[in-house]
Design a protein around this motif. Structure first.
Motif, PDB file in Angstrom:
ATOM      1  N   ILE A  67       0.843  -1.202   0.000  1.00 21.20           N
ATOM      2  CA  ILE A  67       0.000   0.000   0.000  1.00 21.20           C
ATOM      3  C   ILE A  67       0.878   1.252   0.000  1.00 21.20           C
ATOM      4  O   ILE A  67       0.640   2.187  -0.773  1.00 21.20           O
ATOM      5  N   SER A  68       1.890   1.250   0.840  1.00 23.51           N
ATOM      6  CA  SER A  68       2.802   2.405   0.912  1.00 23.51           C
ATOM      7  C   SER A  68       3.516   2.628  -0.414  1.00 23.51           C
ATOM      8  O   SER A  68       3.684   3.767  -0.856  1.00 23.51           O
ATOM      9  N   LEU A  69       3.931   1.545  -1.041  1.00 25.63           N
ATOM     10  CA  LEU A  69       4.653   1.665  -2.307  1.00 25.63           C
ATOM     11  C   LEU A  69       3.775   2.283  -3.398  1.00 25.63           C
ATOM     12  O   LEU A  69       4.241   3.119  -4.175  1.00 25.63           O
ATOM     13  N   VAL A  70       2.516   1.905  -3.441  1.00 28.11           N
ATOM     14  CA  VAL A  70       1.601   2.509  -4.428  1.00 28.11           C
ATOM     15  C   VAL A  70       1.465   4.008  -4.166  1.00 28.11           C
ATOM     16  O   VAL A  70       1.521   4.819  -5.100  1.00 28.11           O
ATOM     17  N   ILE A  71       1.313   4.379  -2.919  1.00 30.26           N
ATOM     18  CA  ILE A  71       1.164   5.800  -2.572  1.00 30.26           C
ATOM     19  C   ILE A  71       2.435   6.577  -2.910  1.00 30.26           C
ATOM     20  O   ILE A  71       2.372   7.668  -3.495  1.00 30.26           O
ATOM     21  N   ILE A  72       3.587   6.006  -2.596  1.00 31.60           N
ATOM     22  CA  ILE A  72       4.867   6.659  -2.919  1.00 31.60           C
ATOM     23  C   ILE A  72       5.025   6.807  -4.430  1.00 31.60           C
ATOM     24  O   ILE A  72       5.446   7.865  -4.930  1.00 31.60           O
ATOM     25  N   MET A  73       4.678   5.773  -5.170  1.00 34.25           N
ATOM     26  CA  MET A  73       4.799   5.849  -6.634  1.00 34.25           C
ATOM     27  C   MET A  73       3.839   6.889  -7.218  1.00 34.25           C
ATOM     28  O   MET A  73       4.166   7.547  -8.204  1.00 34.25           O
ATOM     29  N   GLU A  74       2.677   7.028  -6.617  1.00 33.83           N
ATOM     30  CA  GLU A  74       1.743   8.063  -7.086  1.00 33.83           C
ATOM     31  C   GLU A  74       2.314   9.450  -6.846  1.00 33.83           C
ATOM     32  O   GLU A  74       2.150  10.352  -7.681  1.00 33.83           O
ATOM     33  N   VAL A  75       2.990   9.645  -5.724  1.00 29.86           N
ATOM     34  CA  VAL A  75       3.649  10.932  -5.466  1.00 29.86           C
ATOM     35  C   VAL A  75       4.715  11.172  -6.537  1.00 29.86           C
ATOM     36  O   VAL A  75       4.780  12.261  -7.126  1.00 29.86           O
ATOM     37  N   TRP A  76       5.555  10.175  -6.809  1.00 27.67           N
ATOM     38  CA  TRP A  76       6.603  10.341  -7.839  1.00 27.67           C
ATOM     39  C   TRP A  76       5.998  10.582  -9.221  1.00 27.67           C
ATOM     40  O   TRP A  76       6.525  11.371 -10.004  1.00 27.67           O
ATOM     41  N   ASN A  77       4.910   9.900  -9.527  1.00 27.07           N
ATOM     42  CA  ASN A  77       4.229  10.132 -10.798  1.00 27.07           C
ATOM     43  C   ASN A  77       3.795  11.589 -10.904  1.00 27.07           C
ATOM     44  O   ASN A  77       3.985  12.237 -11.943  1.00 27.07           O
ATOM     45  N   THR A  78       3.244  12.123  -9.834  1.00 28.98           N
ATOM     46  CA  THR A  78       2.801  13.514  -9.818  1.00 28.98           C
ATOM     47  C   THR A  78       3.986  14.461  -9.968  1.00 28.98           C
ATOM     48  O   THR A  78       3.917  15.453 -10.713  1.00 28.98           O
TER      49      THR A  78
END
Length: 131
Positions: A67-78
């Protein structure tokens, strides 16, 4: 750019400023990115569901990690999307599109990883509870 904006661009001189700007970043991505809100809602639902499934410690670690990894990747995507938009301006460039598509692909692949983790850990326990 006024003086206050210039101060925010300069390297953080105080330790607590780092936290202030980091929390501002979290708030910004949550407010401005619909996908981030979706990831938070889905992740929260999964965590609540896991509370009822008696997960082992290592299973909790995998679920929280994914779950944390998905959230972190979404931040990097942004971040990547914003930087590319800043650099490209109003002009279309195929490399800008490529970078943004690859950043989105990283989120998609990470979400896929999370689905696999859920299938391995959560589905069997849910199946046992229901049947």
């Amino acid at each position: 750019m006024d003086l206050k904006d210039k101060q925010e661009v300069v390297k953080n001189s105080r330790f607590l400023d780092s936290f202030k700007f980091a929390f501002k970043g979290v708030l910004t991505v949550f407010q401005e990115e619909r996908n981030m809100r979706s990831h938070i809602v889905i992740g929260s639902i999964v965590l609540v569901l896991c509370l009822f499934l008696n997960l082992a410690v290592n299973e909790w670690l995998w679920v929280i990690f994914s779950i944390s990894l998905v959230i972190i990747m979404e931040v990097w995507n942004t971040v990547i999307e914003n930087v590319v938009d800043l650099a490209a301006g109003e002009r279309y460039h195929p490399l800008a599109k490529k970078a943004k598509d690859m950043a989105a692909a990283a989120v998609l692949m990470t979400a896929g990883f999370s689905v696999v983790v859920a299938a391995i850990i959560i589905l069997p326990k849910l199946w046992q509870k229901l049947f």
